[in-house]
Design a protein around this motif. Structure first.
Motif, short mmCIF file in Angstrom:
data_model
loop_
_atom_site.label_atom_id
_atom_site.label_comp_id
_atom_site.label_asym_id
_atom_site.label_seq_id
_atom_site.Cartn_x
_atom_site.Cartn_y
_atom_site.Cartn_z
N GLY A 63 0.83 -1.21 0.00
CA GLY A 63 0.00 0.00 0.00
C GLY A 63 0.86 1.25 0.00
N GLN A 64 1.92 1.25 0.80
CA GLN A 64 2.79 2.42 0.85
C GLN A 64 3.48 2.64 -0.51
OE1 GLN A 64 5.31 1.43 4.18
NE2 GLN A 64 3.91 2.36 5.67
N ARG A 65 3.90 1.53 -1.10
CA ARG A 65 4.61 1.62 -2.38
C ARG A 65 3.70 2.24 -3.45
NH1 ARG A 65 8.70 -1.39 -4.96
NH2 ARG A 65 9.52 -1.67 -2.89
N VAL A 66 2.45 1.71 -3.53
CA VAL A 66 1.56 2.21 -4.58
C VAL A 66 1.19 3.67 -4.30
CG1 VAL A 66 -0.62 1.87 -5.80
CG2 VAL A 66 0.69 -0.09 -5.06
N ASN A 67 1.04 4.00 -3.00
CA ASN A 67 0.75 5.39 -2.64
C ASN A 67 1.87 6.33 -3.09
OD1 ASN A 67 -1.73 6.12 -1.59
ND2 ASN A 67 -1.33 4.97 0.30
N ALA A 68 3.12 5.83 -2.92
CA ALA A 68 4.26 6.66 -3.35
C ALA A 68 4.19 6.91 -4.86
CB ALA A 68 5.56 5.98 -2.98
N VAL A 69 3.84 5.83 -5.59
CA VAL A 69 3.72 5.98 -7.06
C VAL A 69 2.60 6.96 -7.39
CG1 VAL A 69 3.31 4.78 -9.23
CG2 VAL A 69 4.62 3.66 -7.43
N LYS A 70 1.49 6.87 -6.65
CA LYS A 70 0.35 7.76 -6.89
C LYS A 70 0.78 9.22 -6.64
CE LYS A 70 -4.36 8.72 -5.48
NZ LYS A 70 -5.20 8.70 -4.29
N GLU A 71 1.54 9.42 -5.58
CA GLU A 71 2.00 10.77 -5.28
C GLU A 71 2.89 11.32 -6.38
OE1 GLU A 71 2.13 10.79 -0.58
OE2 GLU A 71 3.88 11.78 -1.48
N LEU A 72 3.73 10.42 -6.87
CA LEU A 72 4.60 10.81 -7.99
C LEU A 72 3.75 11.32 -9.15
CD1 LEU A 72 7.59 10.61 -9.16
CD2 LEU A 72 6.82 8.46 -10.20
N ALA A 73 2.71 10.54 -9.47
CA ALA A 73 1.84 10.93 -10.59
C ALA A 73 1.13 12.24 -10.29
CB ALA A 73 0.82 9.82 -10.88
#
Ligand code: PHE
Length: 347
Positions: A63-73
């Motif tokens: 969840g943290q990993r995907v959230n980081a990617v989402k933030e990047l986007a």
């Protein structure tokens, strides 16, 4: 199961690289970016949706990993959006595309062209065909064939531009060489009108230019007489300048005609009353003319025993100046729209 989990983490990494590489340089790219990654059916939502595949002990990490990617986007999206808005604000207010266009500004025919066309049309009505010749001419056609051999004093009548490095080549000083060219290549009857540009080494002034235009006429057949010449020119003057126009012929000299004459017409401005344009004489000179000299026929391979003919030549600038009351010949080549626009109504 372990292998699949690794693959999902790899997918998150791949997605962040894909986000990095996606262009957001304009509004269309930005919107495509939003839909692809951040939309309700976007790639990030899809990846979150696979949380169920992740083992319980790694869900948090995933969840943290995907959230980081989402933030990047999101960061990339917001930065690009701010930059694009700033750029379009700088470009000024939006254009009002509903405004009607500015009316097109129509061009107009040049006065020299108008006069040239009127002369050509007038002679076309009585069967004259247009002929043309080169502006870079040889000495033979410009001078020798036209009765002005080398060292002949009549050459001094015309100051000539010669072509550097080409003996016997010059810028034609009149349209008369086209007479010779046509007579060399056609058999009588010949009835031609020759409009064209001509050159003389003159100091440019209000009255003279080194580049100007002439119209030449030539009629060759059996039994062509001076009376035919006179009647043709009277017809021309009255169509060109008005039916009340009178002509008069004064004896003159040209090397290629015998006898030769200059033709005056009643002043185009005052119609003979007397004014500054005609220097209070009531007459203005319009053209030179005469009967084709038999020697010219011989030079061009036409039998002078069988044929006679007449020729005439006129300057277009001079006629345009007299017609429109233009007092400086330089106006024709200065391209000043305030001058040229005045001829619109005539086009
Ligand atoms: N070529 C002469 C000139 O330039 C005009 C002319 C043409 C005279 C034909 C007679 C016949 O002045």
């Amino acid at each position: 199961m372990a292998l699949e989990t690794t693959t999902l983490f790899d997918e998150a990494d791949a997605l962040s690289r894909q986000i990095d590489a996606s262009p957001v340089g304009n509004a269309a790219e930005l919107e495509a970016f939003r839909i692809q990654f951040l939309g309700t059916k976007g790639l990030l939502k899809q990846l979150f949706g696979r949380m169920g595949e992740v083992p319980a002990d790694r869900k948090r990490e995933f969840g943290q990993r995907v959230n980081a990617v989402k933030e990047l986007a999101e960061t990339k999206f917001n930065d690009a959006k701010t930059a694009l808005e700033a750029a379009s604000a700088q470009a000024g207010p939006d254009f009002d595309l509903t405004l009607p266009p500015l009316p097109p500004v129509p061009g107009s025919r040049h006065p020299i062209n108008l006069v040239r066309q009127k002369i050509v049309d007038t002679f076309a009505r009585i069967g004259y065909a247009v002929a043309e010749g080169p502006e870079v001419e040889d000495d033979w056609h410009n001078f020798t064939a036209m009765g002005t051999p080398e060292d002949h004093p009549a050459r001094d009548m015309q100051d000539t531009f010669y072509i550097a490095g080409h003996a016997n080549m010059l810028l034609r000083t009149h349209t008369s060489p086209v007479q010779a060219r046509v007579m060399e290549s056609q058999k009588p009857p010949i009835r031609i009108i020759v409009p064209g540009r001509t050159y003389r080494n003159e100091t440019i002034s209000a009255r003279a230019h080194c580049v100007f235009h002439q119209v030449e006429g030539l009629y060759v057949d059996e039994n062509v007489s001076f009376a035919d010449l006179k009647q043709t020119l009277l017809y021309f003057a009255q169509v060109m300048f008005g039916e009340k126009t009178q002509i008069r012929l004064r004896p003159s000299y040209f090397p290629f005609t015998e006898p030769s004459a200059e033709m005056d017409v009643t002043c185009l401005i005052c119609h003979g009353e007397g004014c500054p344009v005609c220097k209070h004489s009531g007459w203005v000179e319009i053209l030179g003319c005469g009967m084709v000299d038999p020697q010219v026929f011989e030079n061009c391979g036409i039998d002078p025993e069988r044929y006679t003919g007449f020729a005439f030549g006129m300057g277009i600038e001079r006629i345009a100046m007299l017609t429109y009351g233009v007092d400086d010949i330089r106006l024709f080549t200065e391209n000043d729209l305030r001058f040229l626009e005045q001829f619109k109504a005539e086009a």
